[in-house]
Design a protein around this motif. Sequence first.
Motif, PDB file in Angstrom:
ATOM      1  N   ARG A  93      18.407  11.182   5.284  1.00  0.00           N
ATOM      2  CA  ARG A  93      17.065  10.619   5.485  1.00  0.00           C
ATOM      3  C   ARG A  93      16.555  10.957   6.889  1.00  0.00           C
ATOM      4  O   ARG A  93      17.131  10.512   7.880  1.00  0.00           O
ATOM      5  CB  ARG A  93      17.113   9.094   5.301  1.00  0.00           C
ATOM      6  N   PRO A  94      15.478  11.762   6.981  1.00  0.00           N
ATOM      7  CA  PRO A  94      14.974  12.140   8.315  1.00  0.00           C
ATOM      8  C   PRO A  94      13.985  11.096   8.850  1.00  0.00           C
ATOM      9  O   PRO A  94      13.566  10.184   8.118  1.00  0.00           O
ATOM     10  CB  PRO A  94      14.250  13.458   8.035  1.00  0.00           C
ATOM     11  N   SER A  95      13.627  11.249  10.100  1.00  0.00           N
ATOM     12  CA  SER A  95      12.550  10.407  10.650  1.00  0.00           C
ATOM     13  C   SER A  95      11.217  10.931  10.108  1.00  0.00           C
ATOM     14  O   SER A  95      11.108  12.087   9.698  1.00  0.00           O
ATOM     15  CB  SER A  95      12.562  10.475  12.179  1.00  0.00           C
ATOM     16  N   ALA A 151      13.650   0.991   2.587  1.00  0.00           N
ATOM     17  CA  ALA A 151      12.396   0.434   2.048  1.00  0.00           C
ATOM     18  C   ALA A 151      11.182   0.990   2.795  1.00  0.00           C
ATOM     19  O   ALA A 151      10.182   1.407   2.186  1.00  0.00           O
ATOM     20  CB  ALA A 151      12.420  -1.078   2.122  1.00  0.00           C
ATOM     21  N   GLY A 152      11.267   1.004   4.130  1.00  0.00           N
ATOM     22  CA  GLY A 152      10.155   1.512   4.933  1.00  0.00           C
ATOM     23  C   GLY A 152       9.926   2.996   4.709  1.00  0.00           C
ATOM     24  O   GLY A 152       8.775   3.472   4.687  1.00  0.00           O
ATOM     25  N   TYR A 153      11.039   3.712   4.555  1.00  0.00           N
ATOM     26  CA  TYR A 153      10.977   5.166   4.320  1.00  0.00           C
ATOM     27  C   TYR A 153      10.241   5.464   3.005  1.00  0.00           C
ATOM     28  O   TYR A 153       9.337   6.297   2.958  1.00  0.00           O
ATOM     29  CB  TYR A 153      12.401   5.706   4.292  1.00  0.00           C
ATOM     30  N   GLU A 154      10.631   4.750   1.936  1.00  0.00           N
ATOM     31  CA  GLU A 154      10.002   4.968   0.629  1.00  0.00           C
ATOM     32  C   GLU A 154       8.521   4.566   0.655  1.00  0.00           C
ATOM     33  O   GLU A 154       7.675   5.252   0.070  1.00  0.00           O
ATOM     34  CB  GLU A 154      10.743   4.171  -0.451  1.00  0.00           C
ATOM     35  N   ALA A 155       8.231   3.441   1.336  1.00  0.00           N
ATOM     36  CA  ALA A 155       6.837   2.997   1.420  1.00  0.00           C
ATOM     37  C   ALA A 155       5.986   4.036   2.164  1.00  0.00           C
ATOM     38  O   ALA A 155       4.847   4.337   1.756  1.00  0.00           O
ATOM     39  CB  ALA A 155       6.764   1.645   2.128  1.00  0.00           C
ATOM     40  N   ILE A 174       1.974   8.546   2.182  1.00  0.00           N
ATOM     41  CA  ILE A 174       1.663   9.961   2.471  1.00  0.00           C
ATOM     42  C   ILE A 174       1.262  10.685   1.186  1.00  0.00           C
ATOM     43  O   ILE A 174       0.268  11.426   1.145  1.00  0.00           O
ATOM     44  CB  ILE A 174       2.878  10.665   3.122  1.00  0.00           C
ATOM     45  N   LEU A 175       2.038  10.443   0.116  1.00  0.00           N
ATOM     46  CA  LEU A 175       1.748  11.123  -1.156  1.00  0.00           C
ATOM     47  C   LEU A 175       0.415  10.662  -1.746  1.00  0.00           C
ATOM     48  O   LEU A 175      -0.314  11.467  -2.348  1.00  0.00           O
ATOM     49  CB  LEU A 175       2.896  10.865  -2.151  1.00  0.00           C
ATOM     50  N   LEU A 176       0.095   9.388  -1.577  1.00  0.00           N
ATOM     51  CA  LEU A 176      -1.197   8.895  -2.074  1.00  0.00           C
ATOM     52  C   LEU A 176      -2.361   9.560  -1.339  1.00  0.00           C
ATOM     53  O   LEU A 176      -3.338   9.988  -1.962  1.00  0.00           O
ATOM     54  CB  LEU A 176      -1.275   7.378  -1.883  1.00  0.00           C
ATOM     55  N   TRP A 194      10.464  -2.334  -7.300  1.00  0.00           N
ATOM     56  CA  TRP A 194      11.282  -1.476  -8.163  1.00  0.00           C
ATOM     57  C   TRP A 194      10.477  -0.307  -8.739  1.00  0.00           C
ATOM     58  O   TRP A 194      11.051   0.683  -9.204  1.00  0.00           O
ATOM     59  CB  TRP A 194      11.897  -2.291  -9.309  1.00  0.00           C
ATOM     60  N   MET A 195       9.119  -0.446  -8.703  1.00  0.00           N
ATOM     61  CA  MET A 195       8.281   0.636  -9.225  1.00  0.00           C
ATOM     62  C   MET A 195       8.038   1.758  -8.206  1.00  0.00           C
ATOM     63  O   MET A 195       7.498   2.799  -8.545  1.00  0.00           O
ATOM     64  CB  MET A 195       6.904   0.090  -9.653  1.00  0.00           C
ATOM     65  N   ARG A 196       8.467   1.514  -6.956  1.00  0.00           N
ATOM     66  CA  ARG A 196       8.099   2.437  -5.878  1.00  0.00           C
ATOM     67  C   ARG A 196       8.607   3.868  -6.134  1.00  0.00           C
ATOM     68  O   ARG A 196       7.862   4.836  -5.986  1.00  0.00           O
ATOM     69  CB  ARG A 196       8.651   1.896  -4.560  1.00  0.00           C
ATOM     70  N   VAL A 197       9.857   3.975  -6.534  1.00  0.00           N
ATOM     71  CA  VAL A 197      10.432   5.316  -6.760  1.00  0.00           C
ATOM     72  C   VAL A 197       9.721   6.024  -7.925  1.00  0.00           C
ATOM     73  O   VAL A 197       9.425   7.224  -7.853  1.00  0.00           O
ATOM     74  CB  VAL A 197      11.949   5.210  -7.038  1.00  0.00           C
ATOM     75  N   SER A 198       9.418   5.260  -8.985  1.00  0.00           N
ATOM     76  CA  SER A 198       8.717   5.863 -10.135  1.00  0.00           C
ATOM     77  C   SER A 198       7.322   6.343  -9.727  1.00  0.00           C
ATOM     78  O   SER A 198       6.866   7.411 -10.164  1.00  0.00           O
ATOM     79  CB  SER A 198       8.596   4.850 -11.271  1.00  0.00           C
TER      80      SER A 198
END
Length: 314
Positions: free
Chosen positions: A140-142, A151-155, A160-162, A24-28
Amino acid sequence: MKKRLLIAGIVFLAVLGLSIAFPWMRVSLIMALVFGTAALGVVVLLRAGQISFGHAMYMLISGYTVAFLSEAFPGADGIVLVLAGTGVSLVTGMVLGLFLVRYRGIFFGMLNLAISMVIFTVVTKFYGLTGGSDGMRIPRPSLFGVDMDRAGYEATLLIILLVLAVALVFSVQQFFRSSAGEAMAAIKTNEDRLEYLGVSAKKLLWQGYTLSAGLCGLAGAFYGLSQGLVTPEAGYWLKSGELVFISILGGSAHAIGVFVAALLFEFVKLYASILVGGAWQLMLGVILIAIIYFLPDGLTSLFRKKRKTAEVRS
């Protein structure tokens, strides 16, 4: 260098571990990294003693570029969309910077605000093209050619952002230590002396402004992809105010400060919204007052004090 890489690796794994243990913290966490990247752009200008009250406009420009391209080219990869959005913001920053770097102080800040509100109004009023205040959806793009579930998309976005955050901290810090970065800091202290030495302060500030627009554009592209929607609110003055808030909270002494501040901002906002409902701004305001009073140079001044103490002891 090894010590810094080790710290970066530990932080990387800690954030990744948190997202796995508490999905649940992933989006934040994604939002914190997005706003940290955008605030890093504001910090580049703070280095020269200039503050922009309208830099969220580059997030808006990038977000709408991603939305338009995903509508025109439905199969476009997310990474291509990010590059396109960042590129358009970068070019816009280059053009606007030619005019804005002529001004300093409050005039610089207010002109950025004025331009951002013009863009905000244009995007809001052209309903047929931009969807008005409803905004535009971004399917949602590839990513890297792979279609993923939510879930996989957000992960993947988080990873990438990290990676980008670590790379940006090292790169921007190197820029601050370079001759161009040191000269930018001189704009803040004594611009006339810089000119006497034959260095163009306007050109230096233009380079910094372009870099800051690109960083905000990068953040705006990921903002749009993670939300699946872009609205004019992404470029509203309140959003620019949040970027300034995070920048002051983090300080301009080290590039990592804004990411620490963005994490703090996102989670204080989250928990304050739960605890005190519509008065979460009150808690943020109190925190900002406390930081300015006790740490006028931001959170990064804590690291500086610790280093000085260690040097004195040695």
